[in-house]
Design an enzyme around this catalytic site. Sequence first.
Site, PDB file in Angstrom:
ATOM      1  N   LYS A 110       0.848  -1.205   0.000  1.00  0.00           N
ATOM      2  CA  LYS A 110       0.000   0.000   0.000  1.00  0.00           C
ATOM      3  C   LYS A 110       0.882   1.254   0.000  1.00  0.00           C
ATOM      4  O   LYS A 110       2.080   1.177   0.279  1.00  0.00           O
ATOM      5  CB  LYS A 110      -0.907  -0.011   1.233  1.00  0.00           C
ATOM      6  CG  LYS A 110      -0.159   0.115   2.554  1.00  0.00           C
ATOM      7  CD  LYS A 110      -1.075  -0.167   3.745  1.00  0.00           C
ATOM      8  CE  LYS A 110      -0.334   0.031   5.052  1.00  0.00           C
ATOM      9  NZ  LYS A 110      -0.985  -0.661   6.161  1.00  0.00           N
TER      10      LYS A 110
ATOM     11  N   ARG B  24     -10.789  -0.023  14.393  1.00  0.00           N
ATOM     12  CA  ARG B  24     -10.714   0.650  13.088  1.00  0.00           C
ATOM     13  C   ARG B  24     -11.724  -0.042  12.175  1.00  0.00           C
ATOM     14  O   ARG B  24     -12.914   0.067  12.423  1.00  0.00           O
ATOM     15  CB  ARG B  24      -9.272   0.613  12.558  1.00  0.00           C
ATOM     16  CG  ARG B  24      -9.003   1.625  11.460  1.00  0.00           C
ATOM     17  CD  ARG B  24      -7.525   1.733  11.068  1.00  0.00           C
ATOM     18  NE  ARG B  24      -7.022   0.544  10.386  1.00  0.00           N
ATOM     19  CZ  ARG B  24      -5.756   0.403   9.959  1.00  0.00           C
ATOM     20  NH1 ARG B  24      -4.869   1.368  10.149  1.00  0.00           N
ATOM     21  NH2 ARG B  24      -5.383  -0.697   9.345  1.00  0.00           N
TER      22      ARG B  24
ATOM     23  N   TYR C 135      15.066  29.994   9.452  1.00  0.00           N
ATOM     24  CA  TYR C 135      13.905  30.698  10.035  1.00  0.00           C
ATOM     25  C   TYR C 135      13.875  30.568  11.554  1.00  0.00           C
ATOM     26  O   TYR C 135      14.125  29.488  12.103  1.00  0.00           O
ATOM     27  CB  TYR C 135      12.604  30.088   9.508  1.00  0.00           C
ATOM     28  CG  TYR C 135      12.347  30.322   8.036  1.00  0.00           C
ATOM     29  CD1 TYR C 135      12.062  31.598   7.560  1.00  0.00           C
ATOM     30  CD2 TYR C 135      12.368  29.260   7.144  1.00  0.00           C
ATOM     31  CE1 TYR C 135      11.799  31.805   6.215  1.00  0.00           C
ATOM     32  CE2 TYR C 135      12.112  29.466   5.790  1.00  0.00           C
ATOM     33  CZ  TYR C 135      11.829  30.740   5.331  1.00  0.00           C
ATOM     34  OH  TYR C 135      11.572  30.942   4.000  1.00  0.00           O
TER      35      TYR C 135
ATOM     36  N   MET D 158      11.214  24.681   3.072  1.00  0.00           N
ATOM     37  CA  MET D 158      10.400  23.972   2.082  1.00  0.00           C
ATOM     38  C   MET D 158      11.248  23.096   1.149  1.00  0.00           C
ATOM     39  O   MET D 158      10.894  21.948   0.888  1.00  0.00           O
ATOM     40  CB  MET D 158       9.594  24.979   1.254  1.00  0.00           C
ATOM     41  CG  MET D 158       8.543  24.326   0.380  1.00  0.00           C
ATOM     42  SD  MET D 158       7.627  25.511  -0.613  1.00  0.00           S
ATOM     43  CE  MET D 158       6.707  26.406   0.636  1.00  0.00           C
TER      44      MET D 158
END
Length: 450
Positions: free
Chosen positions: A61, A163, A301, A365
């Site tokens: 998956k 689930r 940052y 980023m």
Amino acid sequence: MDLSQWNFDELSRNNYEQACNTYPAQAIVNMIALRNNIRHLVDVTQHADRSAQTAVMGVVKADAYGHGVIPTALAALAGGASWLGSAQPREALMVRNAGIGVDRCRILCWLYNVKHAPLEELISHDIDVAVGSLPMIDAVMKAAKNINKTARVHVKVDTGFGRNGFTQEEFPVAIQRLAALAKSGTIEVVGQWSHLAVADAPANASFVQCTDNQIAVFNRCTAMMQEAGIAPQVRHLANTAATLTRDSIHFELVRPGIALYGYEPDSAMGSPSKYHLQPAMTLQAQLGTVKHVPAGYGISYGRTYITEQDTSVAIVPIGYADGIHRSASGYNKLGSAHVEKIGGPVLVKTTQGNKVFHVSGRVCMDQFVIDLHGDAHELGVHEGDTVTLFSDGAGANVGEPTADDWAKAADTISYEIFTCLRNRIPRLYLGARDVLSESDLRLLDASTIL
Ligand SMILES: *Cc1c(COP(=O)(O)O)cnc(C)c1O
């Protein structure tokens, strides 16, 4: 994993260089490791004292946990898997549409939208489907009737995971409906299955008790199905953790995912080597700017990292838009947060041998910075050098970071480290020609073969 040791021929070298031209980072998947990991799982599930053989499903998956669904599926089959598992229909269909037929493996698909899923396509492509709710039964019934083909279903029971699957309360109604549909030939009840919540904590007594309870519920559900005349032929409960640590619940099929990729489910269980697994993916990048900065210089940052001395820093040109977790940022005490937090590790080859540095300041980023804690000239570190974020941590490179180390830095699990890696990072398949037959090799994108 040391690529400089690898014997590249011209084709591989061209593909490698093309990938480096395309993007300054590459995810290299070792097909031999994938195959060997599955082989090992096949070995540990063979029990001489049992009449029924245990089959192994390679769980592919989420684009094979970020490794690439088709190459991984083929490596798993080469290693002896006879089933593949996928959450979404899309990936199950990709495998069949690549030409991997039912003669080579069964496929189970377990998560779909009852109103819109391509159930007819799944059934017609010989893909088994899970049913764990009454709407799922109805959707599968309709699809099977529409195409006039019996649907092979695996009945999911919620044994305590909370689930998917039928609760104990719902189960009698579900069984009635399934038995009627089986009788009319609309469906064939192939399997019964469930998922474990805490199998990755075999050292925790109360969690072991929870798993024992789940097994007891699972067995009761089997008995109910047998009584209703829909005895499951293939029972499956074990994920990687239970495959590695609970022989008694291997039943007819096990569903390991993370072990295929070479990792244990939780680093509290020990390292991959303890379980004879080899991490398959190497993530590497080529350095951007390397430069000197003075002491007291703020990095990235938020000024969470301030250089302690005159030092060199290097840019690693991948960031959170590539799937590098921002939570793997590094802080030091001089930084604005005044707390120390070790960032994700990066292995750099230097004139003083291999050294591990850490993300210094915030992950951005498209990039992050590493403090080299020294002079780049003296260390022999240059713009364009290849560095390793994680690899198999084995062989000549003991001490090399693994995805577990990145998981620790980002406060997550290795699963999330791989599955977050975006597809703008090229995937390359090392050893594909050693593992795959000629005809399977043709199913890979030729430019990705190393
Ligand atoms: C993901 C998944 C697995 C595999 O789990 P691992 O911990 O990676 O072995 C098995 N079964 C189901 C239902 C899953 O969703």
